[in-house]
Design a protein around this motif. Structure first.
Motif, mmCIF file in Angstrom:
data_model
loop_
_atom_site.group_PDB
_atom_site.id
_atom_site.type_symbol
_atom_site.label_atom_id
_atom_site.label_comp_id
_atom_site.label_asym_id
_atom_site.label_seq_id
_atom_site.Cartn_x
_atom_site.Cartn_y
_atom_site.Cartn_z
ATOM 1 N N ILE A 7 42.387 -14.799 83.251
ATOM 2 C CA ILE A 7 41.266 -15.429 83.956
ATOM 3 C C ILE A 7 41.826 -16.139 85.179
ATOM 4 O O ILE A 7 42.730 -16.969 85.055
ATOM 5 N N VAL A 8 41.296 -15.790 86.345
ATOM 6 C CA VAL A 8 41.757 -16.402 87.590
ATOM 7 C C VAL A 8 40.584 -17.152 88.216
ATOM 8 O O VAL A 8 39.612 -16.540 88.665
ATOM 9 N N ASP A 9 40.667 -18.480 88.206
ATOM 10 C CA ASP A 9 39.601 -19.305 88.776
ATOM 11 C C ASP A 9 40.195 -20.659 89.133
ATOM 12 O O ASP A 9 40.978 -21.210 88.365
ATOM 13 N N ASP A 10 39.819 -21.178 90.295
ATOM 14 C CA ASP A 10 40.366 -22.477 90.703
ATOM 15 C C ASP A 10 39.680 -23.639 89.992
ATOM 16 O O ASP A 10 40.148 -24.767 90.056
ATOM 17 N N GLU A 11 38.576 -23.360 89.288
ATOM 18 C CA GLU A 11 37.880 -24.420 88.554
ATOM 19 C C GLU A 11 38.326 -24.432 87.097
ATOM 20 O O GLU A 11 38.116 -23.478 86.361
ATOM 21 N N GLU A 12 38.932 -25.545 86.708
ATOM 22 C CA GLU A 12 39.488 -25.658 85.359
ATOM 23 C C GLU A 12 38.426 -25.487 84.280
ATOM 24 O O GLU A 12 38.662 -24.843 83.261
ATOM 25 N N ASP A 13 37.231 -26.048 84.511
ATOM 26 C CA ASP A 13 36.181 -25.949 83.487
ATOM 27 C C ASP A 13 35.709 -24.514 83.306
ATOM 28 O O ASP A 13 35.414 -24.085 82.191
ATOM 29 N N VAL A 14 35.670 -23.738 84.362
ATOM 30 C CA VAL A 14 35.281 -22.322 84.249
ATOM 31 C C VAL A 14 36.318 -21.566 83.422
ATOM 32 O O VAL A 14 35.977 -20.794 82.524
ATOM 33 N N ARG A 15 37.594 -21.816 83.700
ATOM 34 C CA ARG A 15 38.663 -21.158 82.925
ATOM 35 C C ARG A 15 38.569 -21.556 81.455
ATOM 36 O O ARG A 15 38.687 -20.714 80.571
ATOM 37 N N ALA A 16 38.344 -22.835 81.203
ATOM 38 C CA ALA A 16 38.285 -23.330 79.820
ATOM 39 C C ALA A 16 37.111 -22.729 79.056
ATOM 40 O O ALA A 16 37.253 -22.300 77.906
ATOM 41 N N ILE A 17 35.944 -22.674 79.690
ATOM 42 C CA ILE A 17 34.745 -22.124 79.039
ATOM 43 C C ILE A 17 34.930 -20.631 78.757
ATOM 44 O O ILE A 17 34.611 -20.149 77.672
ATOM 45 N N VAL A 30 44.178 -15.085 75.784
ATOM 46 C CA VAL A 30 43.738 -15.418 77.140
ATOM 47 C C VAL A 30 44.837 -16.177 77.869
ATOM 48 O O VAL A 30 45.405 -17.131 77.342
ATOM 49 N N ILE A 31 45.149 -15.700 79.066
ATOM 50 C CA ILE A 31 46.047 -16.451 79.943
ATOM 51 C C ILE A 31 45.239 -16.788 81.181
ATOM 52 O O ILE A 31 44.297 -16.067 81.532
ATOM 53 N N SER A 32 45.564 -17.895 81.823
ATOM 54 C CA SER A 32 44.756 -18.263 82.979
ATOM 55 C C SER A 32 45.611 -18.711 84.139
ATOM 56 O O SER A 32 46.719 -19.213 83.965
ATOM 57 N N ALA A 33 45.061 -18.478 85.320
ATOM 58 C CA ALA A 33 45.715 -18.853 86.570
ATOM 59 C C ALA A 33 44.717 -19.632 87.415
ATOM 60 O O ALA A 33 43.532 -19.298 87.438
ATOM 61 N N SER A 34 45.208 -20.648 88.107
ATOM 62 C CA SER A 34 44.325 -21.464 88.934
ATOM 63 C C SER A 34 44.367 -21.038 90.400
ATOM 64 O O SER A 34 43.653 -21.594 91.231
ATOM 65 N N SER A 35 45.192 -20.034 90.713
ATOM 66 C CA SER A 35 45.282 -19.567 92.103
ATOM 67 C C SER A 35 45.612 -18.080 92.134
ATOM 68 O O SER A 35 46.106 -17.518 91.153
ATOM 69 N N GLY A 36 45.354 -17.477 93.286
ATOM 70 C CA GLY A 36 45.682 -16.063 93.458
ATOM 71 C C GLY A 36 47.171 -15.805 93.324
ATOM 72 O O GLY A 36 47.596 -14.837 92.700
ATOM 73 N N GLN A 37 47.966 -16.694 93.903
ATOM 74 C CA GLN A 37 49.423 -16.522 93.854
ATOM 75 C C GLN A 37 49.925 -16.544 92.410
ATOM 76 O O GLN A 37 50.728 -15.712 92.009
ATOM 77 N N GLU A 38 49.416 -17.503 91.631
ATOM 78 C CA GLU A 38 49.790 -17.600 90.218
ATOM 79 C C GLU A 38 49.338 -16.342 89.464
ATOM 80 O O GLU A 38 50.054 -15.820 88.606
ATOM 81 N N ALA A 39 48.154 -15.850 89.807
ATOM 82 C CA ALA A 39 47.614 -14.655 89.156
ATOM 83 C C ALA A 39 48.513 -13.444 89.366
ATOM 84 O O ALA A 39 48.721 -12.652 88.444
ATOM 85 N N MET A 56 35.723 -16.915 95.083
ATOM 86 C CA MET A 56 35.802 -18.089 95.948
ATOM 87 C C MET A 56 36.909 -19.021 95.474
ATOM 88 O O MET A 56 36.696 -19.809 94.553
ATOM 89 N N MET A 57 38.080 -18.917 96.096
ATOM 90 C CA MET A 57 39.194 -19.800 95.761
ATOM 91 C C MET A 57 39.856 -20.247 97.061
ATOM 92 O O MET A 57 39.869 -19.503 98.036
ATOM 93 N N PRO A 58 40.427 -21.460 97.051
ATOM 94 C CA PRO A 58 41.140 -21.912 98.252
ATOM 95 C C PRO A 58 42.431 -21.121 98.436
ATOM 96 O O PRO A 58 42.892 -20.445 97.521
ATOM 97 N N ASP A 59 43.013 -21.219 99.597
ATOM 98 C CA ASP A 59 44.275 -20.553 99.948
ATOM 99 C C ASP A 59 44.130 -19.035 99.913
ATOM 100 O O ASP A 59 43.870 -18.405 100.911
ATOM 101 N N MET A 60 44.274 -18.460 98.735
ATOM 102 C CA MET A 60 44.209 -17.002 98.603
ATOM 103 C C MET A 60 42.946 -16.660 97.811
ATOM 104 O O MET A 60 42.875 -16.900 96.615
ATOM 105 N N ASP A 61 41.930 -16.133 98.485
ATOM 106 C CA ASP A 61 40.663 -15.862 97.797
ATOM 107 C C ASP A 61 40.752 -14.601 96.940
ATOM 108 O O ASP A 61 41.789 -13.939 96.883
ATOM 109 N N GLY A 62 39.653 -14.313 96.252
ATOM 110 C CA GLY A 62 39.639 -13.183 95.337
ATOM 111 C C GLY A 62 39.930 -11.854 96.011
ATOM 112 O O GLY A 62 40.637 -11.011 95.462
#
Length: 127
Positions: A7-17, A30-39, A56-62
């Motif tokens: 799961i790649v999303d900059d919003e922690e609550d979205v990843r958690a849900i 499930v593994i999760s990333a908070s940024s495109g680079q991490e993904a 919609m993510m900062p720095d490196m978008d989807g």
């Protein structure tokens, strides 16, 4: 068989849900990333069965993340499902050019997520 989902999303609550929904309804890993680079790193190292990618993510978008994933021979084969809240702004034609498995609209229903992903992956296996 248990699937592995990135799961790649900059919003922690979205990843958690999303993680909670997938683990509760399907016992998926499930593994999760908070940024495109991490993904990009996690996808290459873990080879998940599918990637849920926020547009919609900062720095490196989807879109940029997707291009990198599809440009890398190690991650090119992994199905990517785009997750976005702004579907009306998306140009269907530009999406058709991108190599994506499906588009899910936020807000999604966490306990239905595994079924939706399975349906997408199942339809891909048929082709």
């Amino acid at each position: 068989m248990s699937k592995c989902v990135l799961i790649v999303d900059d919003e922690e609550d979205v990843r958690a849900i999303a993680q909670m929904g997938l683990e509760m309804s399907a016992s998926w890993n499930v593994i999760s990333a908070s940024s495109g680079q991490e993904a990009l790193i996690l996808a290459a190292n873990n080879q998940p069965d599918v990637i849920l990618l926020d547009m919609m993510m900062p720095d490196m978008d989807g879109r940029a993340t997707l291009q990198q994933l599809k440009g890398n021979p190690v991650t090119r084969h992994i199905p990517v499902i785009i997750v976005t809240a702004k579907v009306q702004q998306l140009d269907q034609e530009s999406f058709a050019k991108l190599d994506i498995a499906a588009v899910f609209v936020k807000p999604f229903r966490p306990l239905k997520l595994a079924d939706q992903i399975s349906a997408v992956l199942g339809s891909m296996d048929v082709e």
